[in-house]
Design a protein around this motif. Structure first.
Motif, PDB file in Angstrom:
ATOM      1  N   ARG A 181      -1.928 -10.904  -4.354  1.00 54.86           N
ATOM      2  CA  ARG A 181      -1.951  -9.512  -3.909  1.00 54.86           C
ATOM      3  C   ARG A 181      -0.891  -8.717  -4.673  1.00 54.86           C
ATOM      4  O   ARG A 181       0.099  -9.259  -5.147  1.00 54.86           O
ATOM      5  CB  ARG A 181      -1.654  -9.396  -2.403  1.00 54.86           C
ATOM      6  N   LEU A 182      -1.117  -7.420  -4.735  1.00 60.17           N
ATOM      7  CA  LEU A 182      -0.154  -6.495  -5.312  1.00 60.17           C
ATOM      8  C   LEU A 182       0.100  -5.406  -4.272  1.00 60.17           C
ATOM      9  O   LEU A 182      -0.848  -4.859  -3.690  1.00 60.17           O
ATOM     10  CB  LEU A 182      -0.703  -5.886  -6.606  1.00 60.17           C
ATOM     11  N   PHE A 183       1.364  -5.084  -4.041  1.00 55.09           N
ATOM     12  CA  PHE A 183       1.762  -4.130  -3.018  1.00 55.09           C
ATOM     13  C   PHE A 183       2.382  -2.912  -3.712  1.00 55.09           C
ATOM     14  O   PHE A 183       3.368  -3.049  -4.436  1.00 55.09           O
ATOM     15  CB  PHE A 183       2.768  -4.761  -2.055  1.00 55.09           C
ATOM     16  N   VAL A 184       1.808  -1.724  -3.482  1.00 58.55           N
ATOM     17  CA  VAL A 184       2.263  -0.499  -4.137  1.00 58.55           C
ATOM     18  C   VAL A 184       2.791   0.456  -3.070  1.00 58.55           C
ATOM     19  O   VAL A 184       2.036   0.906  -2.199  1.00 58.55           O
ATOM     20  CB  VAL A 184       1.129   0.176  -4.927  1.00 58.55           C
ATOM     21  N   PRO A 185       4.095   0.793  -3.108  1.00 57.05           N
ATOM     22  CA  PRO A 185       4.644   1.690  -2.084  1.00 57.05           C
ATOM     23  C   PRO A 185       4.283   3.147  -2.351  1.00 57.05           C
ATOM     24  O   PRO A 185       4.255   3.592  -3.500  1.00 57.05           O
ATOM     25  CB  PRO A 185       6.151   1.464  -2.209  1.00 57.05           C
ATOM     26  N   ASP A 186       4.020   3.882  -1.280  1.00 50.53           N
ATOM     27  CA  ASP A 186       3.762   5.324  -1.336  1.00 50.53           C
ATOM     28  C   ASP A 186       4.807   5.981  -0.450  1.00 50.53           C
ATOM     29  O   ASP A 186       4.710   5.958   0.778  1.00 50.53           O
ATOM     30  CB  ASP A 186       2.338   5.620  -0.837  1.00 50.53           C
ATOM     31  N   TYR A 187       5.835   6.559  -1.076  1.00 51.67           N
ATOM     32  CA  TYR A 187       6.938   7.124  -0.313  1.00 51.67           C
ATOM     33  C   TYR A 187       6.546   8.413   0.400  1.00 51.67           C
ATOM     34  O   TYR A 187       7.169   8.789   1.391  1.00 51.67           O
ATOM     35  CB  TYR A 187       8.127   7.392  -1.234  1.00 51.67           C
ATOM     36  N   SER A 188       5.519   9.099  -0.105  1.00 55.16           N
ATOM     37  CA  SER A 188       5.113  10.362   0.507  1.00 55.16           C
ATOM     38  C   SER A 188       4.509  10.154   1.884  1.00 55.16           C
ATOM     39  O   SER A 188       4.653  11.000   2.768  1.00 55.16           O
ATOM     40  CB  SER A 188       4.106  11.087  -0.396  1.00 55.16           C
TER      41      SER A 188
END
Length: 764
Positions: free
Chosen positions: A297-304
């Motif tokens: 898996r790949l985890f991509v953060p979205d700070y917005s």
């Protein structure tokens, strides 16, 4: 006597790195392994607001320790090596060690004077590295006592975020945005590859067994051999001038992940020299962070939004979206032993994200009483369970307050989507005996999509039109192009950036009724181009040949004694290889013969040593430690050289006054040695008395990138022959080296060894 000199700055040895808030597993040396082993999947997290670090157990989602390390409100990072934490206080410019066995914080130390916001720590296997990125200074500390190891080393570059990394073989790498120079430090030796990438904003990352430099302005990802520092491949990236990117590397594969601000994830396979896998994240114009890999898996953060998008790497696509912070705030995201942690350093919020998208929140401290639970009695940590290396099984019952999305989210679905994007099911069936019709039933729309080209190439615009084959023309239409792009209109234009098959869908309104259809668009790779061989051509001609072949020439320059100025010395990729159209071809153009290097004039800047230690330049010819000085004509006693001449000036060197003594002079050259360079010097002895004959060996050595000295000349001479000898040594085999050593080795006696160098220089 042949001697070995201990080099200063030897702390720059092997290391395994954890950068500012990222935990890295490995074998540490902070305490004996039999005393305590870190439980699998545990991580130290920073809480800047209260000045604490907390140890979180990922398997139980519990706080195992809570330690005060700085005043509340200080900018705080934490670096982890095995069970040990290093708290980096960027407000105070200090580092504290927190023992993983006792949770005891050591006293803070200041590793680099006046380092503040630029302070970063690297936790090595036997050294704690600290870096002041604003001033380009690197210093080492003992990982257990935090005692200094040598003076800070200047890297001669201002390092911004993402321009320093350390690979699996413990080589420290930096890239200088101002020059594009790549520097690596291994075993105490620093080596620089000049102009490896174009100047500008660059991001450096380690990926499996490779290094990669992503250059957004040049729109390339450059893979680098970690053994030689040479370019392995330059891979085009489909980036736009206004794109911002976040870059990370896979810990186990030669893959680089590029998160683009337009809401795209580019997956670059360095081994295949390809960045052709693109995953739409449906998060355009949001603040996205670097991707973190765990499992498949790949985890991509979205700070917005405070969300994390989870991508399935086996069949690259979005698998789930998990809400981790409400309200949203910038947060850290990293992998520890296969468990993904998130942390808000400004608050008490933290937690674990499972591979299926489930979220387990953890409160690091009590916000009403932050001192509650602080460690102060040295508790013994519980015995850890046997590490399995696996994620805990999914919890079928999410914790209160969480709403993980554990199933794929189809495009255009969910309560936040516009009504026109809701999925369409079958038309409702009226009940028997329902409302009678007032006319014949309406004909269902039969939508058809027409493409101007069925198999376009990446970047090629095509038009798409929707029609109704069963009657009236559609009134409105909404398109989804399968790559994250959307548009409205009966006829639209679009292009795709990556070679693959896209499923294009369109939803149209006909006579007030909605209908949908789809069509496949196969974006095919462009025909390959054979790279012309332009070595030996003038620069203008080479540029023209490459441009005519639909390639992009990029020029670098290098001095040469053998190739005239303006002529191509080399190229990457090489001639005869295949490349995609518009691939950048770097040509190295000769800038002409380099200026000669006067070693006589540079002698004062060389490092002169004997077995007695470091010598001053222009020393005393009676110094029993040995000496080096500049002579102008006859000596004070009226002595000349053995052939009767008395040049002005010349360099006189004398080894230490012991049997088999020696003297070394190490020069750092103002430019690298170039092919065609020669070392030239006349050698011999000052001669005053027929009964006092000098007898020694003159040695010239080139010092390579690893610090090893290679002898290029070794001549034994005696003043008894009354002849000065001429040295002329071809240095072409050592092109690129930047250090040279002049050495005198005495024989059984060092008496009268007034060894002299007349006109030492390097040049064509």
């Amino acid at each position: 006597m042949r001697g070995r000199i201990a080099r200063a700055g030897g702390f720059l040895g092997a290391a395994a790195v954890a950068v500012a808030g990222l935990a890295v597993a490995g074998a540490g040396h902070g305490h004996p392994a039999q005393d305590f082993r870190m439980r699998s999947g545990s991580a130290w997290l920073a809480s800047s607001g209260v000045g604490q670090v907390s140890l979180l157990d990922g398997t139980s989602a519990e706080v195992a320790a809570q330690v005060q390390v700085s005043p509340p409100g200080h900018a705080l990072d934490v670096v982890q090596r095995d069970s040990t934490a290093y708290a980096v206080d960027r407000s105070a410019g200090t580092v504290r060690r927190v023992d993983g066995a006792t949770f005891e914080p050591a006293a803070p130390v200041t590793p680099i004077d006046q380092a503040r916001d630029g302070l970063t720590a690297f936790a090595g296997s036997d050294t704690l590295y600290t870096l002041d990125g604003q001033r380009g200074l690197l210093a080492g500390r003992d990982p257990l006592t935090l005692a200094p190891r040598g003076a800070p080393l200047s890297l001669a570059a201002r390092l911004t975020a993402g321009t320093a990394a350390l690979d699996d073989a413990d080589r420290l790498w930096t890239v200088d945005d101002a020059t594009g120079d790549l520097t690596w430090i291994a075993g105490g030796t620093r080596t620089t590859h000049r102009g490896l990438v174009p100047p500008g904003r660059n991001v450096l990352t380690a990926a499996g067994g490779m290094l990669a430099v992503v250059s957004p302005s040049a729109r390339t990802a450059t893979s680098v051999s970690p053994v030689t520092g040479e370019v392995a491949a330059t891979i085009p990236l489909d980036l736009r001038p206004d794109d911002t990117v976040q870059v990370s590397g896979s810990p186990h594969h030669d893959r680089v992940y590029v998160v683009v601000s337009r809401g795209l994830l580019d997956i670059c396979d360095l081994g295949a020299a390809s960045c052709d896998t693109v995953v739409p994240l449906e998060a355009a114009d949001r603040r996205l962070g670097a991707a973190v890999e765990a499992g498949d898996r790949l985890f991509v953060p979205d700070y917005s939004t405070g969300q994390v998008t989870i991508v399935d790497l086996t069949h690259p696509s979005v698998l789930a979206r998990s809400k981790v912070l409400t309200p949203p705030a910038p947060f850290q995201l990293f992998n520890r032993d296969g468990i993904v942690f998130f942390n808000d350093p400004a608050s008490e919020r933290a937690g674990v994200i499972r591979l299926d998208g489930g979220v387990r929140p953890i409160v690091k401290y009590d916000p009403a009483d932050p001192h509650k639970g602080l460690h102060d009695d040295h508790p013994v940590p519980p015995a850890p369970p046997a590490p399995s290396g696996q994620q805990p099984p999914p919890d079928p019952t999410p914790p209160p307050g969480t709403a993980p999305t554990s199933a794929p989210v189809p495009p255009g679905s969910g309560p936040d989507q516009p009504a026109g994007n809701q999925p369409t099911g079958p038309d409702p069936v009226p009940p028997a005996g329902g409302v009678p019709t007032t006319g014949p039933p309406a004909t269902a729309p039969d939508l058809r999509v027409t493409l101007s080209k069925a198999a376009p190439q990446p970047g090629e615009d095509i038009s798409l039109r929707v029609d109704n084959a069963a009657g009236a023309a559609p009134a409105t239409a909404h398109w989804d192009f399968g790559d994250g792009g959307q548009a409205d209109g009966l006829t639209v234009t679009h292009h795709w950036t990556t070679e693959k098959t896209y499923q294009v869908s369109v939803r149209a309104t006909v006579d007030g009724r909605e209908a949908a259809t789809s069509a496949s668009v196969q974006v095919t790779p462009p025909p390959s181009v054979t790279v012309p061989d332009v070595v030996g051509k003038p620069e203008a001609a080479a540029r023209g040949v490459l441009t005519a072949a639909n390639l992009v020439p990029v020029v670098t320059r290098s001095a040469s004694n053998t190739v005239a100025a303006g002529v191509v010395l080399g190229q990457t990729p090489k001639g005869g290889t295949s490349a995609a159209p518009r691939t950048q071809v770097t040509i190295t153009v000769s800038s002409g013969r380099p200026a000669p290097i006067d070693l006589m004039a540079g002698a004062s800047g060389a490092s002169w040593t004997t077995g007695a230690g470091t010598l001053p330049f222009n020393g005393n010819d009676g110094d029993v430690r040995g000496f080096v000085l500049t002579r102008h004509g006859l000596t004070e006693g009226g002595c000349a050289l053995e052939d009767g001449t008395a040049p002005d000036p010349y360099l006189e060197t004398h080894p230490q006054w012991v049997d088999n003594g020696f003297i070394n002079g190490v020069y750092t050259l103002p430019r690298p040695i170039a092919a065609g360079d020669h070392f030239r010097s006349k050698i011999g002895f000052v001669w005053c008395n027929p009964n006092e004959a000098g007898d020694a060996t003159f040695v010239v050595s080139v010092i390579g990138p690893g610090g090893a000295a290679t002898d290029v000349a070794r001549v034994r001479d005696t003043s008894a022959d009354r002849v000065m000898r001429q040295l002329d040594v071809d240095l072409s085999a050592h092109a690129g080296a930047t250090r040279i050593r002049l050495r005198i080795e005495a024989g059984a006696s060092s008496g009268q060894d007034w060894a002299s160098w007349i006109g030492p220089r390097i040049g064509a």
